[in-house]
Design a protein around this motif. Structure first.
Motif, short mmCIF file in Angstrom:
data_model
loop_
_atom_site.label_atom_id
_atom_site.label_comp_id
_atom_site.label_asym_id
_atom_site.label_seq_id
_atom_site.Cartn_x
_atom_site.Cartn_y
_atom_site.Cartn_z
N ASN A 272 0.11 -6.04 7.58
CA ASN A 272 0.67 -4.79 8.07
C ASN A 272 -0.26 -3.64 7.65
O ASN A 272 -0.69 -3.58 6.50
N GLU A 273 -0.58 -2.76 8.57
CA GLU A 273 -1.53 -1.68 8.27
C GLU A 273 -1.06 -0.80 7.11
O GLU A 273 -1.87 -0.17 6.42
N SER A 274 0.24 -0.77 6.86
CA SER A 274 0.76 0.01 5.74
C SER A 274 0.31 -0.55 4.39
O SER A 274 0.40 0.14 3.37
N GLU A 275 -0.20 -1.80 4.39
CA GLU A 275 -0.61 -2.46 3.14
C GLU A 275 -2.12 -2.42 2.93
O GLU A 275 -2.64 -3.08 2.02
N LYS A 279 -4.83 -3.60 -3.40
CA LYS A 279 -5.98 -4.37 -3.89
C LYS A 279 -5.74 -5.87 -3.78
O LYS A 279 -6.65 -6.63 -3.45
N GLN A 280 -4.52 -6.30 -4.07
CA GLN A 280 -4.22 -7.73 -4.00
C GLN A 280 -4.35 -8.24 -2.57
O GLN A 280 -4.89 -9.32 -2.33
N VAL A 281 -3.87 -7.45 -1.62
CA VAL A 281 -3.98 -7.83 -0.21
C VAL A 281 -5.44 -7.88 0.22
O VAL A 281 -5.87 -8.79 0.94
N GLU A 300 2.01 -1.40 12.35
CA GLU A 300 3.32 -1.71 11.79
C GLU A 300 4.32 -2.15 12.84
O GLU A 300 5.10 -3.08 12.63
N ASN A 301 4.29 -1.50 14.01
CA ASN A 301 5.26 -1.82 15.07
C ASN A 301 5.00 -3.16 15.74
O ASN A 301 5.86 -3.68 16.46
N ASP A 302 3.79 -3.72 15.52
CA ASP A 302 3.43 -4.98 16.18
C ASP A 302 3.54 -6.19 15.27
O ASP A 302 3.33 -7.32 15.72
#
Length: 315
Positions: A272-275, A279-281, A300-302
């Protein structure tokens, strides 16, 4: 070389000595070498605060050899990402707008590159309109008109079907039977369907129908096609997600994903672009790519089921 393959090759950087400086630069924000040098001074101050000035010299030598203004002037992109280790420097062009920033860490910050991989559009385009056609090579929003010697004309054929057969022969000859790139055919629905029936091009995309009143020029056509290709990509990801879920191959718990990534079990990682700042991601993305998996940064919406991160397991 596309950015996906370039990144997979470059991730051998992880075997090099760190730390890594990840420079993300917008051409709009950094206009020339002078501005680039000012940015490097800020990076230097942050670097020697964490490490020491003698260590900085190994990085400085590589960065000073880089001619930023020349890179900017010859690029058709919106910015660049520069990764510097103790041993080497690697440069990627960015096809999306980014904010100029620097990350100094034990690993590369690759989320902007994942964004580019997700949103990359590279294909050949055949535009059929008013009994005529044109061919383009498309790289994101940039198009190159391809010259087609001895192009067939509708006036010398008996009907639309024969005309499309001649176009297809011309296309295959022009592309020299190189069907590694998709050929996207745009036109009204009847023309696209008829062309697909005649075509022998194996990597054909013939289901994008264009309203030429809303898309009168090549720039608007390209934008429209890119949006349609992105939606096809998202639909395919969701299809694969549902298929994997039915086979119990979907992971959404971060610790389970981490364990699978370290073991090389992840086939596809959706973030998700919000993440993107996590750093872990970021490190999960590096590990997944290092084992040959695919990583995408999704709006996020997708994201399927509004998840933060999704992994599809190979096992």
């Amino acid at each position: 070389m596309n950015i996906d393959m370039q990144l997979k090759n470059t991730l051998t950087l992880e075997a090099e000595q760190g730390p890594f400086i990840s420079l993300l630069i917008s051409f709009n924000e950094i206009p020339d070498n002078l501005a680039f040098d000012k940015l490097l001074n800020k990076v230097k101050a942050r670097f020697i605060e964490k490490y020491n000035e003698n260590f900085w010299n190994k990085y400085s030598k590589k960065l000073k050899r880089f001619n930023y203004s020349r890179e900017k002037n010859v690029s058709n992109n919106m910015g660049i990402a520069i990764y510097v280790s103790c041993d080497s420097m690697h440069i990627f062009s960015l096809n999306h707008q980014t904010k100029t920033s620097a990350v100094i860490a034990s690993t590369m910050y690759i989320m902007p590159l994942i964004k580019d991989i997700t949103d990359e559009y590279y294909y050949n385009l055949l535009v059929i309109k008013n009994n005529d056609f044109k061919m383009y090579n498309v790289n994101n929003q940039s198009q190159t008109l391809l010259k087609v010697p001895n192009a067939p004309a509708f006036a010398f054929t008996n009907n639309q079907k024969d005309f499309f057969k001649l176009i297809d022969e011309c296309v295959i000859e022009k592309l020299n039977h190189d069907d590694t790139l998709p050929l996207v055919v745009v036109g009204n629905e009847d023309d696209c369907k008829l062309y697909a029936e005649q075509s022998k091009y194996s990597n054909l995309v013939s289901d994008i129908y264009v309203n030429y009143q809303n898309n009168p020029d090549i720039d608007s056509i390209t934008k429209y096609v890119n949006e349609k290709l992105y939606q096809k990509f998202i639909n395919n990801l969701k299809f694969n997600y549902n298929k994997a879920k039915n086979k119990s191959k979907v992971l959404t718990d971060i610790e389970e994903i981490t364990s699978a990534a370290i073991s090389g079990y992840i086939d596809t990682l959706m973030i998700n672009e919000s993440e993107k700042s996590d750093k872990q991601v970021n490190n999960l993305a590096i590990t997944t790519i290092g084992f040959g998996g695919d990583v995408y940064l999704i709006d996020e919406n997708d994201m399927p089921n509004n998840k933060k991160i999704i992994a599809i397991s190979r096992i």
